[in-house]
Design a protein around this motif. Structure first.
Motif, PDB file in Angstrom:
ATOM      1  N   VAL A 155       5.617   5.688 -34.096  1.00  0.00           N
ATOM      2  CA  VAL A 155       5.514   6.985 -34.363  1.00  0.00           C
ATOM      3  C   VAL A 155       6.115   7.849 -33.279  1.00  0.00           C
ATOM      4  O   VAL A 155       7.261   8.707 -33.292  1.00  0.00           O
ATOM      5  N   THR A 156       5.975   7.593 -32.150  1.00  0.00           N
ATOM      6  CA  THR A 156       6.261   8.467 -30.767  1.00  0.00           C
ATOM      7  C   THR A 156       7.252   7.948 -29.981  1.00  0.00           C
ATOM      8  O   THR A 156       7.929   8.515 -29.324  1.00  0.00           O
ATOM      9  N   GLY A 157       7.427   6.527 -30.107  1.00  0.00           N
ATOM     10  CA  GLY A 157       8.303   5.965 -29.296  1.00  0.00           C
ATOM     11  C   GLY A 157       7.871   5.705 -27.901  1.00  0.00           C
ATOM     12  O   GLY A 157       6.569   6.222 -27.508  1.00  0.00           O
ATOM     13  N   HIS A 158       8.672   5.268 -26.687  1.00  0.00           N
ATOM     14  CA  HIS A 158       8.066   5.220 -25.419  1.00  0.00           C
ATOM     15  C   HIS A 158       8.022   6.398 -24.528  1.00  0.00           C
ATOM     16  O   HIS A 158       8.839   7.311 -24.769  1.00  0.00           O
TER      17      HIS A 158
ATOM     18  N   GLU B 289       3.919   1.630 -13.812  1.00  0.00           N
ATOM     19  CA  GLU B 289       3.249   0.465 -14.247  1.00  0.00           C
ATOM     20  C   GLU B 289       2.814   0.431 -15.576  1.00  0.00           C
ATOM     21  O   GLU B 289       2.049  -0.454 -16.323  1.00  0.00           O
ATOM     22  N   TRP B 290       3.353   1.450 -16.277  1.00  0.00           N
ATOM     23  CA  TRP B 290       2.984   1.565 -17.882  1.00  0.00           C
ATOM     24  C   TRP B 290       3.336   0.266 -18.597  1.00  0.00           C
ATOM     25  O   TRP B 290       2.572  -0.182 -19.393  1.00  0.00           O
ATOM     26  N   ASP B 291       4.555   0.123 -18.671  1.00  0.00           N
ATOM     27  CA  ASP B 291       4.933  -1.004 -19.350  1.00  0.00           C
ATOM     28  C   ASP B 291       4.238  -2.599 -19.059  1.00  0.00           C
ATOM     29  O   ASP B 291       4.040  -3.363 -19.960  1.00  0.00           O
TER      30      ASP B 291
ATOM     31  N   THR C 263      15.220   8.746 -25.041  1.00  0.00           N
ATOM     32  CA  THR C 263      16.099   8.338 -26.194  1.00  0.00           C
ATOM     33  C   THR C 263      15.358   7.610 -27.206  1.00  0.00           C
ATOM     34  O   THR C 263      15.912   7.215 -28.091  1.00  0.00           O
ATOM     35  N   ASP C 264      13.968   7.358 -27.189  1.00  0.00           N
ATOM     36  CA  ASP C 264      13.358   6.506 -28.043  1.00  0.00           C
ATOM     37  C   ASP C 264      12.470   7.467 -28.691  1.00  0.00           C
ATOM     38  O   ASP C 264      11.614   7.771 -28.213  1.00  0.00           O
ATOM     39  N   ASP C 265      12.864   7.590 -30.104  1.00  0.00           N
ATOM     40  CA  ASP C 265      11.961   8.394 -31.000  1.00  0.00           C
ATOM     41  C   ASP C 265      11.017   7.681 -31.796  1.00  0.00           C
ATOM     42  O   ASP C 265      10.629   7.996 -32.925  1.00  0.00           O
ATOM     43  N   GLY C 266      10.885   5.966 -31.390  1.00  0.00           N
ATOM     44  CA  GLY C 266       9.979   5.453 -32.420  1.00  0.00           C
ATOM     45  C   GLY C 266      10.874   4.707 -33.697  1.00  0.00           C
ATOM     46  O   GLY C 266      11.814   5.454 -34.322  1.00  0.00           O
TER      47      GLY C 266
END
Length: 273
Positions: free
Chosen positions: A43-46, A250-252, A51-54
Motif C-alpha cells: 500500500v505505502t511503498g518503501h 538499517e531499515w532494509d 519513487t515507490d508508491d507500492g
C-alpha cells in the motif's frame, strides 16, 4: 494452489500434517502467524524511496500466492486470511470467509467489512485468523465463548454481540484477571473473496485510512511481537513494549533479518486471468 509449497513456506512438512483436525488446524495457524508478517508495504511503498508508491493490493488468489508464498512477502488481512482460506479448503477443511469490523476507539468499526476472517467447522465452529496486527490470534478460538490462551500469554474468546448488525464479538486480554478488550465484530455468514474488494480498495487508497500513512511490519515472536516502523523497532512482551530508534541505513537490513522480507524481490507484473 500448490499446498506443498505453501506448507513449506510456513515451515511445515506436508507429509507430517495428516487429516483435517483441530490439532492440525492449530498447527497451521500458529505456523502461519509466526512466519508470515502482517505488513502494508504494498500500500505505502518503501518509506525511504520517494519513487515507490507500492505495488497495490490485488485480491486475485494466484497473485496472492505469488506474492506471499513465492516472493515470501506478507500482507494485511484481506491478503493473508484470503490466501489462508484457499489453503485450508485445499487441505480438506470446511472453511468459510466471514466479514468483520475491527472496532475504532469509539466502538463503531468503520467501514463495514474492514476485516476478513475465517470460520472453520470441526467438532464446533472456530474463528481462525492469521491476518491481525497486534495482538495476533495464534490458535483456533471457538464461537461458544470458551477462552483460549496462547504461548505469549494473550487470551481470546468469542462472545455473542449485543448489536443488531453483527452476531459475534472477539475479545482479548493480556492478564488472566485483566479486563476483556473488544477486537472485532463479525457475523457468521459465508462470503466470497470478491465481497471484500470495495473495502480493500478504500483502505489502500483513502487518505483517512490507517493503512495509507507510514508502512508497518509486524511479526509475532514466541513471547510477543516485533514491529518495524520507518523510524523505530518495537519489541512487545505481553502488554509491555520496548522501542529503539532506527535510521534509514538499517531499515532494509532489519526488514530482512527480523521479518524475513527482501523487498528487492520484484513483483510478477503478468496479468491474472
Amino acid at each position: 494452489m500448490n499446498s506443498d509449497t505453501y506448507l513449506s513456506r510456513i515451515g511445515i512438512d506436508p507429509d507430517s500434517l495428516g487429516e483435517p483436525s483441530l490439532s492440525s488446524l492449530r498447527r497451521l495457524q500458529h505456523a502461519h502467524v509466526t512466519t508470515i508478517p502482517f505488513e502494508t508495504l504494498a500500500v505505502t511503498g518503501h518509506p525511504f524511496d520517494e519513487t515507490d508508491d507500492g505495488e497495490g493490493v490485488r485480491l486475485e488468489l494466484p497473485h496472492l500466492f505469488e506474492k506471499v508464498v513465492e516472493r515470501e512477502r506478507g500482507g494485511f488481512c484481506f491478503e493473508l486470511n484470503g490466501l489462508f482460506n484457499w489453503l485450508l479448503s485445499d487441505l480438506g477443511f470446511d472453511a468459510d470467509r466471514v466479514a468483520a469490523r475491527v472496532l475504532d476507539d469509539d466502538g463503531v468499526g468503520r467501514p463495514p467489512a474492514n476485516h476478513h476472517s475465517n470460520v472453520v467447522e470441526l467438532d464446533r465452529r472456530y474463528v481462525v485468523d492469521v491476518g491481525m496486527g497486534v495482538p495476533s490470534m495464534r490458535r483456533p478460538t471457538p464461537l461458544d465463548g470458551e477462552v483460549r490462551t496462547d504461548e505469549a500469554g494473550v487470551s481470546w474468546r468469542v462472545v455473542e454481540s449485543d448489536r443488531p448488525d453483527e452476531t459475534h464479538l472477539t475479545q482479548y486480554r493480556y492478564e488472566p484477571d485483566g479486563e476483556w478488550q473488544d477486537r472485532y465484530l463479525f457475523s457468521d455468514t459465508p462470503r466470497m473473496l470478491t465481497y471484500f474488494e470495495a473495502t480493500c480498495d478504500y483502505l489502500q487508497s483513502a487518505p483517512e485510512s490507517s493503512f495509507t500513512g507510514d508502512p508497518v511490519v509486524i511479526r509475532p515472536t514466541e513471547d510477543g511481537h516485533r514491529k518495524l516502523a520507518p523510524e523505530s523497532l518495537t519489541r512487545y512482551v505481553g502488554s509491555e513494549s520496548s522501542e529503539r530508534e532506527i535510521g534509514a541505513a538499517e531499515w532494509d537490513d532489519l526488514l530482512e533479518r527480523e521479518f524475513g522480507i527482501d523487498y528487492r524481490v520484484e513483483a510478477d507484473e503478468s496479468p491474472v486471468a
